[in-house]
Design a protein around this motif. Structure first.
Motif, PDB file in Angstrom:
ATOM      1  N   GLU A 215       0.833  -1.214   0.000  1.00  0.00           N
ATOM      2  CA  GLU A 215       0.000   0.000   0.000  1.00  0.00           C
ATOM      3  C   GLU A 215       0.865   1.261   0.000  1.00  0.00           C
ATOM      4  N   LYS A 216       2.054   1.153   0.584  1.00  0.00           N
ATOM      5  CA  LYS A 216       2.928   2.345   0.673  1.00  0.00           C
ATOM      6  C   LYS A 216       3.488   2.730  -0.701  1.00  0.00           C
ATOM      7  N   LYS A 217       3.499   1.750  -1.612  1.00  0.00           N
ATOM      8  CA  LYS A 217       4.054   2.038  -2.945  1.00  0.00           C
ATOM      9  C   LYS A 217       2.966   2.416  -3.940  1.00  0.00           C
ATOM     10  N   MET A 218       1.711   2.408  -3.474  1.00  0.00           N
ATOM     11  CA  MET A 218       0.608   2.650  -4.424  1.00  0.00           C
ATOM     12  C   MET A 218       0.077   4.075  -4.347  1.00  0.00           C
ATOM     13  N   THR A 219      -0.465   4.517  -5.471  1.00  0.00           N
ATOM     14  CA  THR A 219      -1.056   5.853  -5.531  1.00  0.00           C
ATOM     15  C   THR A 219      -2.565   5.706  -5.433  1.00  0.00           C
ATOM     16  N   PRO A 220      -3.202   6.359  -4.444  1.00  0.00           N
ATOM     17  CA  PRO A 220      -4.669   6.250  -4.363  1.00  0.00           C
ATOM     18  C   PRO A 220      -5.320   6.872  -5.595  1.00  0.00           C
ATOM     19  N   GLN A 221      -6.490   6.350  -5.939  1.00  0.00           N
ATOM     20  CA  GLN A 221      -7.221   6.937  -7.064  1.00  0.00           C
ATOM     21  C   GLN A 221      -8.300   7.875  -6.546  1.00  0.00           C
ATOM     22  N   MET A 222      -8.557   7.763  -5.254  1.00  0.00           N
ATOM     23  CA  MET A 222      -9.587   8.599  -4.620  1.00  0.00           C
ATOM     24  C   MET A 222      -8.924   9.269  -3.429  1.00  0.00           C
ATOM     25  N   HIS A 223      -8.791  10.579  -3.485  1.00  0.00           N
ATOM     26  CA  HIS A 223      -8.118  11.293  -2.397  1.00  0.00           C
ATOM     27  C   HIS A 223      -9.139  11.881  -1.444  1.00  0.00           C
ATOM     28  N   GLY A 224      -8.774  11.954  -0.178  1.00  0.00           N
ATOM     29  CA  GLY A 224      -9.695  12.517   0.814  1.00  0.00           C
ATOM     30  C   GLY A 224      -9.238  12.198   2.212  1.00  0.00           C
ATOM     31  N   GLY A 225     -10.135  11.596   2.994  1.00  0.00           N
ATOM     32  CA  GLY A 225      -9.875  11.359   4.421  1.00  0.00           C
ATOM     33  C   GLY A 225      -8.854  10.266   4.719  1.00  0.00           C
ATOM     34  N   GLY A 226      -8.391   9.576   3.716  1.00  0.00           N
ATOM     35  CA  GLY A 226      -7.333   8.582   3.930  1.00  0.00           C
ATOM     36  C   GLY A 226      -7.811   7.253   4.487  1.00  0.00           C
ATOM     37  N   GLN A 227      -9.104   6.926   4.298  1.00  0.00           N
ATOM     38  CA  GLN A 227      -9.595   5.623   4.776  1.00  0.00           C
ATOM     39  C   GLN A 227      -8.947   4.487   3.964  1.00  0.00           C
ATOM     40  N   GLU A 228      -9.124   3.284   4.451  1.00  0.00           N
ATOM     41  CA  GLU A 228      -8.712   2.065   3.734  1.00  0.00           C
ATOM     42  C   GLU A 228      -7.227   2.092   3.316  1.00  0.00           C
ATOM     43  N   LEU A 229      -6.376   2.125   4.329  1.00  0.00           N
ATOM     44  CA  LEU A 229      -4.912   2.125   4.150  1.00  0.00           C
ATOM     45  C   LEU A 229      -4.456   3.332   3.332  1.00  0.00           C
ATOM     46  N   GLY A 230      -5.297   4.349   3.287  1.00  0.00           N
ATOM     47  CA  GLY A 230      -4.956   5.558   2.526  1.00  0.00           C
ATOM     48  C   GLY A 230      -5.182   5.388   1.030  1.00  0.00           C
ATOM     49  N   LEU A 231      -5.706   4.215   0.639  1.00  0.00           N
ATOM     50  CA  LEU A 231      -5.847   3.931  -0.792  1.00  0.00           C
ATOM     51  C   LEU A 231      -7.215   4.285  -1.349  1.00  0.00           C
ATOM     52  N   ARG A 232      -8.199   4.423  -0.442  1.00  0.00           N
ATOM     53  CA  ARG A 232      -9.555   4.626  -0.953  1.00  0.00           C
ATOM     54  C   ARG A 232     -10.341   5.479   0.044  1.00  0.00           C
ATOM     55  N   SER A 233     -10.213   6.776  -0.162  1.00  0.00           N
ATOM     56  CA  SER A 233     -10.901   7.694   0.742  1.00  0.00           C
ATOM     57  C   SER A 233     -12.400   7.689   0.489  1.00  0.00           C
ATOM     58  N   GLY A 234     -13.128   8.073   1.524  1.00  0.00           N
ATOM     59  CA  GLY A 234     -14.593   8.151   1.419  1.00  0.00           C
ATOM     60  C   GLY A 234     -15.221   7.420   2.589  1.00  0.00           C
TER      61      GLY A 234
END
Ligand SMILES: Cc1ncc(COP(=O)(O)O)c(C=O)c1O
Length: 375
Positions: A215-234
């Protein structure tokens, strides 16, 4: 009622799943935002933890590595675009549209993509996969079970090859999760996509398993509150996730029995429909899941056939996204099947709530329709 034989497109929601969702929506306090620190939030968060554990259990993985999404389409997009720093990706020409379109998008943005073609059985050539791997190959993405043919790829051997070359492996398991055993402690898959509505859960929820640390090497596609290991905000949809968890725990218990019953149904379909004559099974049936049967009848166009039987049985000619736009299957074409077989292909997909009467109705209806259309 029309016999429902399109379970690979979507399954009916299990009554127990529906009840759990309703209870969660009604529950006193369960409506809180699961990220809130007060009692209401904590209660919602507990519901989510239970569901996360139930989903993880079916993958033999840690619940900490389950990232909830809106479904397998989003999980696939996150897996591929989240690792877009890759220079080279290997995938196949028979993937679900969410993989094909994501890889095409990456290709247009400078990523080199190798598209492997399977043989007419549906299998990816493992030597070709091995030969296609380069030093800069960052990711290999291959579906466990093909949604049109039901063909099961040899994921263990694929994982062995990918790992020996030092690359990452993403598996789209939308059609295998809850249907075939998946043990992530034994198979070194790095990313794995799943969906609730393929296992008698609600639509609009799925997950991506992300191997610890990745997860640390991945770029989230949804930015925001940082839920779900920072990968999927909302804000998480607690009721849908609860439904997903219940569907996963039911699948855990009934997988073996479902497999047995659906294997019997498939054998009956093959035997009885084979008697019509001029029937071809698309893909190697001995290496396919019991709930999917893809066949063509000589001299019969699938669109005409599906239209003729639509008042009695619900079947399709491929993936749901394709069937709206009368477009021959790119999957069967990539497998190198003759055009007549491609244009004639229908998919019959059974599920836990299919009854033997549905199977007999399908046999009788297809028999009548194929005979009529040939005459
Ligand atoms: C193999 C495969 N991958 C991905 C998806 C997309 O799943 P969802 O509907 O949850 O977005 C599907 C759905 O048909 C599928 O069969």
């Amino acid at each position: 009622m029309i016999g429902y034989l399109d379970n690979a497109a979507s399954t009916p929601v299990d009554v127990k799943v529906g009840l759990a969702i309703t209870r969660q929506l009604d529950s006193n306090g369960g409506f809180g935002n699961p990220s809130s620190v007060h009692e209401y939030g904590e209660l919602a968060s507990q519901y989510i933890t239970t569901a996360r554990c139930d989903v993880a259990k079916l993958l033999t993985s840690s619940d900490k590595q389950i990232v909830f999404t809106s479904g397998a389409t989003e999980s696939n997009n996150l897996a591929l675009k989240g690792l877009s720093l890759c220079k080279h990706i290997i995938t196949t020409a028979v993937e679900h549209k969410s993989i094909i379109a994501s890889c095409s998008f990456l290709e247009q943005n400078g990523v080199d993509v190798t598209w492997l073609k399977p043989n007419p059985d549906g299998a990816i050539d493992l030597d070709e996969l091995s030969d296609s791997m380069r030093v800069e190959t960052g990711l290999v993405s291959i579906a466990h079970v093909n949604n049109e043919t039901g063909f099961i790829q040899d994921i263990s051997s694929i994982a062995e090859i990918v790992k020996s070359k030092g690359s990452l492996l993403h598996v789209d398991a939308a059609q295998s999760f809850g249907k075939l055993p998946i043990d992530l402690t034994k198979c070194p898959i790095d990313l794995l996509s799943i969906s609730a509505h393929k296992i008698y859960g609600p639509k609009g929820v799925g997950a991506l398993f992300v191997r610890k640390g990745l997860e640390k090497k991945m770029t989230p596609q949804m930015h925001g509150g940082g839920q779900e290991l920072g990968l999927r905000s909302g804000t998480l949809p607690t009721h849908q996730i609860v439904g997903f968890g219940v569907a996963a725990s039911i699948a855990q218990e009934s997988m073996e029995q479902d497999h047995e019953v659906l294997t019997r149904y498939k054998a009956r379909l093959i035997d009885a429909l084979g008697q019509i004559g001029g029937m071809h099974i698309n893909g190697d049936v001995s290496r396919s899941v019991p709930n999917i049967l893809n066949i063509s009848f000589d001299g019969v166009d699938s669109d005409v056939l599906i239209h003729r039987v639509r008042n009695k049985i619900a079947i399709s000619n491929g993936s749901a996204c394709n069937s709206g736009a009368i477009e021959p299957s790119y999957v069967l074409r990539a497998m190198g099947l003759p055009e007549e077989r491609v244009y004639g292909a229908i998919r019959i997909s059974t599920g836990r709530f299919t009854e033997s009467d549905d199977i007999e109705l399908a046999i009788e209806t297809l028999h009548e329709a194929v005979t009529f259309l040939r005459s």
